[in-house]
Design an enzyme around this catalytic site. Structure first.
Site, PDB file in Angstrom:
ATOM      1  N   HIS A   1       0.833  -1.207   0.000  1.00  0.00           N
ATOM      2  CA  HIS A   1       0.000   0.000   0.000  1.00  0.00           C
ATOM      3  C   HIS A   1       0.876   1.270   0.000  1.00  0.00           C
ATOM      4  CE1 HIS A   1      -3.412  -2.593   0.977  1.00  0.00           C
ATOM      5  NE2 HIS A   1      -2.774  -3.061   2.023  1.00  0.00           N
TER       6      HIS A   1
HETATM    7  O1  RIB Z   1      -4.953   0.404   4.629  1.00  0.00           O
HETATM    8  C1  RIB Z   1      -3.565   0.319   4.407  1.00  0.00           C
HETATM    9  C2  RIB Z   1      -2.850   1.356   5.192  1.00  0.00           C
HETATM   10  O2  RIB Z   1      -3.102   1.144   6.570  1.00  0.00           O
HETATM   11  C3  RIB Z   1      -1.317   1.297   5.038  1.00  0.00           C
HETATM   12  O3  RIB Z   1      -0.799   2.597   5.133  1.00  0.00           O
HETATM   13  C4  RIB Z   1      -0.882   0.483   6.218  1.00  0.00           C
HETATM   14  O4  RIB Z   1       0.446   0.823   6.661  1.00  0.00           O
HETATM   15  C5  RIB Z   1      -1.879   0.909   7.243  1.00  0.00           C
HETATM   16  O5  RIB Z   1      -1.422   2.133   7.791  1.00  0.00           O
END
Ligand code: RIB
Ligand code: CA
Length: 321
Positions: free
Chosen positions: A242
């Site tokens: 992500h």
């Molecule tokens: O939903 C994914 C996000 O939430 C990413 O940034 C992960 O590190 C968590 O913070």
């Protein structure tokens, strides 16, 4: 090449740490500082992870404390032992920083002072709840005059990961994204609609281990944790990148396609609080205020990410000599 100054604002966590390692392999970037926020784990852990990571890799980059609570002051996140492990870095235990200390400025002050100093050139990469940026805007409404672009991992156009509608970063602090979306800062959103396609696999772990540097071994270790964690009997979380994908939006934008939309956050819904309402049908009649990543070339992204982590290792070996 003139480097672009960035502040990375993060809730380090496993994929935040991978994004930081990869950013240290991006020759386009000058990492001005790293600011910490409550998110995956409490701020006391995310800030410590950031400080330990930067010292472990041999860099002298300012690391700041940041928001301990979301804007409305609800409770801090419990240490998320399930998804990011007790400290936020899975089962990885970095050496405690011995020679570094936190920058005396808290995140909002650091961000504003560095933005003014760079006179409109500063860019922000936000990979956790966007609380620090919202606090900075509340204290300094003229911040948009000094931010070139803000790239954030958060939200989704197709459903959530905390519940059916909310993505974690925005779910923690939806009011914060509402404030930032209204600010006029040029923004790019990297949501679950693209980041959920970016799973790293054992083949990438093997490739990274083959380079044998502190950086590549660390990322490989984090990937092993991410690939093998599960929550409950059936729910398995994959090693989705992500936060590194938000980095790619900043320095390797060609791996994705984008659309300009009007967007805002649902802050009141009983079942939908934290939902990012992105006007993909363009029926709101409101001017677009965010560029949204809508497609990703996953193979191209993964190849780029592994290469940046490899280069980060080479850079780190030179720094640590
Ligand atoms: O939903 C994914 C996000 O939430 C990413 O940034 C992960 O590190 C968590 O913070
Ligand atoms: Ca994160």
């Amino acid at each position: 090449m003139k480097k672009r100054p960035f502040i990375i604002d993060c809730d380090t966590g496993t994929d935040d740490a991978i994004a930081i390692v990869a950013a240290l392999g991006c020759e386009e970037m000058e990492i001005v500082g790293i600011t910490s926020v409550n998110g995956n784990v409490p701020e006391s852990y995310t800030s410590r992870n950031n400080l330990n990571l930067i010292e472990y890799l041999g860099y002298h980059i300012p690391v700041c404390h940041g928001a301990i609570l979301p804007l409305l002051g609800s409770k801090a996140t419990e240490a998320s032992t399930a998804i990011h492990g007790k400290t936020g870095l899975g089962s990885t235990e970095l050496p405690e920083a011995e020679h570094s200390d936190f920058d005396p400025r808290i995140a909002a002050q650091f961000i504003y002072e560095e933005a003014v100093k760079r006179n409109g050139e500063l860019e922000l990469l936000v990979t956790g709840p966007i609380t620090n940026i919202a606090v900075c805007l509340c204290e300094h409404p003229d911040l948009p005059n000094y931010i070139r672009h803000l790239y954030f991992m958060g939200g989704s156009t197709v459903g959530g990961n905390v519940n059916t509608t909310a993505e974690f970063n925005i779910w923690v602090d939806p009011e914060a994204l509402h404030v930032v979306l209204q600010s006029g800062i040029p923004m790019t959103m990297v949501g679950l609609n693209v980041s959920n396609q970016t799973e790293m696999r054992p083949s990438e772990e093997t490739l990274l281990r083959s380079f044998g540097t502190r950086e590549t071994n660390l990322v490989a270790e984090l990937l092993v944790y991410m690939m093998n964690r599960s929550v409950g009997a059936s729910k398995v979380f994959r090693a989705n990148m992500h936060d590194p994908l938000a980095l790619a939006a900043a320095v390797f934008p060609e791996c994705m396609k984008y659309e300009e939309y009007f967007g805002d956050t649902e802050c009141a819904g009983t079942y939908t609080r934290g939902h990012t309402a992105i006007d993909v049908f363009r029926r709101s009649g409101k001017e677009p205020n965010v560029r949204v990543a809508v497609e990703v070339d996953v193979d191209l992204f993964r190849e780029w990410l592994c290469d940046r982590i490899r280069i980060s290792g080479e850079n780190g070996e030179a720094v640590r000599k």
